[in-house]
Design a protein around this motif. Sequence first.
Motif, PDB file in Angstrom:
ATOM      1  N   PRO A  68      -3.096  -2.814  -1.138  1.00  0.00           N
ATOM      2  CA  PRO A  68      -2.538  -4.000  -1.820  1.00  0.00           C
ATOM      3  C   PRO A  68      -2.063  -3.653  -3.231  1.00  0.00           C
ATOM      4  CG  PRO A  68      -4.583  -4.557  -0.708  1.00  0.00           C
ATOM      5  CD  PRO A  68      -4.457  -3.065  -0.633  1.00  0.00           C
TER       6      PRO A  68
ATOM      7  N   LYS B 174      -3.822  -0.991  -6.192  1.00  0.00           N
ATOM      8  CA  LYS B 174      -3.359   0.396  -6.198  1.00  0.00           C
ATOM      9  C   LYS B 174      -3.922   1.195  -7.383  1.00  0.00           C
ATOM     10  CE  LYS B 174       0.967  -0.512  -3.675  1.00  0.00           C
ATOM     11  NZ  LYS B 174       0.580   0.080  -2.392  1.00  0.00           N
TER      12      LYS B 174
ATOM     13  N   PHE C 109      -7.750   1.581   3.437  1.00  0.00           N
ATOM     14  CA  PHE C 109      -6.943   0.408   3.789  1.00  0.00           C
ATOM     15  C   PHE C 109      -6.187   0.610   5.096  1.00  0.00           C
ATOM     16  CE2 PHE C 109      -7.628  -0.089  -0.755  1.00  0.00           C
ATOM     17  CZ  PHE C 109      -8.079  -1.395  -0.803  1.00  0.00           C
TER      18      PHE C 109
ATOM     19  N   LEU D 162      -8.558  -9.816  -0.364  1.00  0.00           N
ATOM     20  CA  LEU D 162      -8.601  -8.989  -1.578  1.00  0.00           C
ATOM     21  C   LEU D 162      -9.982  -8.970  -2.216  1.00  0.00           C
ATOM     22  CD1 LEU D 162      -5.170  -9.733  -3.285  1.00  0.00           C
ATOM     23  CD2 LEU D 162      -5.819  -7.874  -1.743  1.00  0.00           C
TER      24      LEU D 162
ATOM     25  N   THR E 258      -6.211  -5.934   3.593  1.00  0.00           N
ATOM     26  CA  THR E 258      -4.964  -6.213   2.877  1.00  0.00           C
ATOM     27  C   THR E 258      -4.779  -7.706   2.614  1.00  0.00           C
ATOM     28  OG1 THR E 258      -3.695  -6.310   4.934  1.00  0.00           O
ATOM     29  CG2 THR E 258      -3.852  -4.169   3.834  1.00  0.00           C
ATOM     30  N   THR E 259      -5.478  -8.538   3.357  1.00  0.00           N
ATOM     31  CA  THR E 259      -5.378  -9.986   3.159  1.00  0.00           C
ATOM     32  C   THR E 259      -6.642 -10.566   2.526  1.00  0.00           C
ATOM     33  OG1 THR E 259      -6.128 -10.334   5.444  1.00  0.00           O
ATOM     34  CG2 THR E 259      -3.749 -10.307   5.042  1.00  0.00           C
TER      35      THR E 259
ATOM     36  N   ASN F 209      -2.074  -5.066  -6.203  1.00  0.00           N
ATOM     37  CA  ASN F 209      -2.980  -5.236  -7.345  1.00  0.00           C
ATOM     38  C   ASN F 209      -4.162  -4.269  -7.336  1.00  0.00           C
ATOM     39  OD1 ASN F 209      -1.375  -7.299  -8.277  1.00  0.00           O
ATOM     40  ND2 ASN F 209      -2.677  -8.934  -7.450  1.00  0.00           N
TER      41      ASN F 209
END
Length: 242
Positions: free
Chosen positions: A23, A27, A143, A153, A150-151, A25
Amino acid sequence: MSTALHDIKTNIEIGKQIFEAVPMNLKPMWAGIILNKFNKYIKEIPEPIRRLNDIVKKADRWHEAHKQFGLIRRFLFDNTNYTPQEYVLLAESIAKIIYNSSREPAPFDFGSGYYIPSLALKTADFFQDERLEEDLKTVLLVFSRNKNLTTDLARAKEMLLYQQIDDVLWYDWDPIGINDIAPRDEYQSYTPQIFGLVKSNSDRMVIAKTLSKIETDYMGLAGNIEKCFKIADKMLATDKES
């Protein structure tokens, strides 16, 4: 995603898949964990890379990574014989994706992150430590192997925090002094307990005393409460960063 280490090192398309699964934010946090895996192995971390480690911890500083990229590139130009060179190239790529995550103008090419998996594993090759390679692979593919993260967070952040705490126990706490010879899972039975304390906002005293109790009651050591306080502080700082 069943991926061999050799494939990650040599196939940029796999690097792309790995990076794009992270995702946006998260990384920087993900990349920071990867970079920190080498702290134990690099005797003297170059100053520009050490500063990058500080920048990645705070989202309000991510914009500074643009300048830091330039300093890391200058270091490489000035130290052409530095080894492993892939470590510096890895830091460059990480600086780029940290800056991009700041959403400031003039971002670097998005594909910069595609090289992180390959460069991380090529850096590990230099140290010839299979445990390091497998440790990196776990983080690189977290991930890709867990699509639901990924959904979700909040859960993804907790998973990365768990990894950071596990790393601190292994690389920094290491009360027996065996992290260069023992299996990587030597202290992992204690990770859930310490993670729970950090997530429940326990103070440094509680965490330090818990670590000290593990040292004395479970490992039969004399214990080092001062070091345990330092480890507790690092744990709590990690939680704030996340």
